[in-house]
Scaffold this active site. Sequence first.
Site, short mmCIF file in Angstrom:
data_model
loop_
_atom_site.label_atom_id
_atom_site.label_comp_id
_atom_site.label_asym_id
_atom_site.label_seq_id
_atom_site.Cartn_x
_atom_site.Cartn_y
_atom_site.Cartn_z
N GLU A 66 0.82 -1.22 0.00
CA GLU A 66 0.00 0.00 0.00
C GLU A 66 0.85 1.27 0.00
O GLU A 66 0.51 2.25 -0.67
CB GLU A 66 -0.95 0.00 1.20
CG GLU A 66 -2.10 -1.01 1.08
CD GLU A 66 -1.68 -2.44 1.42
OE1 GLU A 66 -0.54 -2.62 1.90
OE2 GLU A 66 -2.49 -3.36 1.21
N HIS A 135 -11.28 -5.22 8.36
CA HIS A 135 -12.12 -5.10 7.17
C HIS A 135 -13.39 -4.29 7.42
O HIS A 135 -14.31 -4.31 6.60
CB HIS A 135 -12.51 -6.49 6.65
CG HIS A 135 -11.38 -7.27 6.08
ND1 HIS A 135 -10.35 -7.75 6.85
CD2 HIS A 135 -11.09 -7.64 4.80
CE1 HIS A 135 -9.48 -8.40 6.07
NE2 HIS A 135 -9.91 -8.35 4.83
#
Lengths: 346, 393
Positions: A66, A135
Site C-alpha cells: 500500500e 475489514h
Amino acid sequence: MTTQPTLERVAMAKAINLGLRRAMERDSKVMLMGEDIGPLGGVFRVTDALQKDFGDARVVDTPLAESGIVGAAIGLAFAGYRPVCEIQFDGFIFPAFDQITTQLAKVHYRSGGRVEMPIVIRVPYGGGIGAVEHHSESPEALFAHTAGLRVVTPSTPSEAFTMIQQAIASPDPVLFFEPKARYWDKEEIDTHADDAALGLIEGPDGVAPGVAGLERARVLTSGTDVTVAAYGPTVRTALTAARVAGEEGRSLEVIDLRSISPLDIDTVATSVTKTGRLVVVHEAPTFFGAGAELAAAVTERCFYSMQAPVLRVGGFHTPYPVANIEEEYLPSLDRVLDAVDATLGY
Amino acid sequence: MITTDTSGATPYSDTVGSHHPDTGSGSPDHTVQLLSPTGERITDAVYSARADHLDRAALEGLYRDMALTRRFDTEATSLQRQGELGLWPPCLGQEAAQVGSARALRPQDFVFPSYREHGVAWVRGVDMRQLLLLYRGREHGGWDARAHNYNVPTLVIGSHALHAAGYGMGIQRDGDVGTGDRDRDRAVVAYFGDGATSQGDVSEGMVFAAAVSAPVIFFCQNNQWAISVPAAKQSRIPLVHRGEGFGIPSVRVDGNDVIACYAVMAEALERAHSGGGPTFIEAVTYRMGAHTTSDDPTRYRSRAEEEHWRQRDPLARLRTHLESIGTGEDFFTALEAEAEQLGEDARSYCRALDKPDAESMFDHVYATPHSQIERDRAWFRDYQASFEDGVAR
C-alpha cells in the site's frame, strides 16, 4: 445544451465504476492503480472491465504494497498523471499512512504551490458486512486531521457517481471513503449527465469541481425539532430515523455531511439555529471523531440557539469488534432514536 | 585497493560484508574505480569506455563543481554556527559521488534528492542560495522542481524512492524510453543514503520499479554512518547486494572517485533510457562532517577513522591528477576566487532574508479554496488586526 437523461438503476459499486469510466474517458491522464483491480475487477468489482477497456497501462495491478501504491502515485502525479488508488480495505491503509500524511498531503505546500497532487485514494470502509479484523474500520478522522487532504464520502449511488468524478477532477488529494455496506444499495442515476450537471466546471486545465461539489453538505429532509447529521453508511439510518420519528410527530432535519474535510459548518449551523438540537451519527469511534469536531464548531456558532448539548452516536473506543457483536457496536436505528429522545428531553 | 577488506588487517572496512571477495570488474563485489586515491587513472574493462571522453577541460569542470559545492557547503555550516541557519546537513566528503553522478544526467532526467545532495543541486542549476531557505526556516522547499528537474528535498528517509518509481512509470506512459532520441528518452534518479536502505519504502520502490522495468536509478551514497549507526549494523550483506535481490542490475563504485561515479551513472542512464529498466548503485563514500550541525560525531567514531578517510578526499585526489596532466596553478587560483565570491553571495543573501508574512502559513495548503483554511485564515487576520491600535481585545 442538455442531453436527455439516461436513467439506469445501479448499485453504488457500479455507480463508482461508471464514474471511473467517465473520468477516464474525459482525461487520458487519469489512471487506476491498486491490488487485484485488473482482471478481477477489485475485490468489490468496482473496477470491473476497466482494464479490458482501457488497457493495463491505465488500470494497473500493482505489487501488494500500500505504501508503494500511494508513493508511486505521488511520483506519477509529479509526472503529470492523475492516479486513482484503490486501497483494498480500510484497515489496510496504514502501511500507506506515512506516504499519505507526510508526502501526499504536503507536496503542494512544500513546493510553494508549484506541484499539485491530483490523486484520489478510494477506500472501502465501515462495517456491517460480517467481516474479519481490519475489514470494517472507519479511519476517516485520522485523515481529516491532516491538513492538505480532502476527505469525502458518498451515501448513495448517485452521489458516488458524481462525487468520484469531482474527486478525480480536483487538483487536491482526496480520500474517497466508500461505505462498503452500501455498495449494493440501488438507485436510478443519469449515467450520461453532462459536466455541468456533475458539478464540473470547465477550466484552462480541463474540468475542476465547483466549490459546492466536494465541500457542501446536503439537507436531505427538512425538519424543525432536531438536526441529525450523518455521512456515508449512516445516512440511510438517519433517514429511517426521521421517518420513524415523523410517525411519532417529531420532525427531524437530516443532513448528509458528504465531506469530512472540510466540514460544512455553515449548513449544519444554519439548521441547528432553527432546530436548536443536533445529533451526529457515524460509525467511527466518537472519541476524537468527526462528531466531536462538529459539536465544538456548532456550539461556538449556535450557543444561544441551542436547547440541548450536541449528542453523538457512534463507535466505542474499542478496536472494531468481532462480527458476531458488530450490530451492538454500530449506530443502529434504535440508538439514533434514543439520542433524539435524549436531546428532546433537555 | 581501498575497497574490500578480506584480510581483516586494516582497521576500517569501507564496505559491509567483507567476506564477499572482489572477483573483478562486472562482478557486484567489485568496486569500480577509475582514479586511484593517489590520483592515477585506472583502467577498467567495463567502465573505462564510459569516461574516456572526459578530457582535461571536462575534468577541470568536475573539479570546479566539487570545489564550489564544498565552498558553499562550508559557508552554510559557518552560517549555522553563526546562528543564521537553524540547521545544516554538510555534504563534506561526498562531492565526487554527487557531482560525478549528476554530470552524467541529461537535462530532461528528473531527480528526487534527499537533504544532503547539495552537489547534485549545483549541477542541476539550482541557485545554491535557495538551498538555505529550508534551513533558515523560511520555506519548506525553496525552488521550482520542474524548472530544474530537481525536486526539493524529502526529509522522511527513503520515501522518495517510491516517488522515483512512480515518476519512472510516468515516463514509460509518456513513451519516453527506448526511442533512441537522446533528447527525448528520460530517466529518474532517487538519491538516498545507507540508512535509507533499511526503510521499507526503498525496498518497495525497487519492487515497483523492477516489476515494470521503469527507468529508475537508485543511487545510494553509502557514507558509512546513518547519524551514529554504522552501515554494518544495518546490513549483513554489502548494500549493493540489496539491488540484486530485486532483480535490479547493481554496481558498487568508489564514491570518492568522481570519474568512476560519472561512468557508472552513465551506464545506468543508458540502460534506463533504452528501456532496460532500473539500476542500483552503491557509491562508497564518507561523510567527513557531522550528520547535521546538531550532531556530534566524536561520540561514536574515532579521529583515526576520520583521518583514514581524509586521505581519500575526493577533491585532493582529482587535484593531484589534474596537476599531473598539466592543469596550472592559475586554474586553482581563479577557482578559489570564484568560490570565495559564491561564499560571500550566500552569506549576504542569507543575512538579508527577512521573516515571511505570518499569514503565508495558510497559502498552498490546498490548490483550491478549503473552507477550514479560510476560517482559520480569517480568524488569524482578525486576531492580528486586533493589535493594530496597540491594545489586544
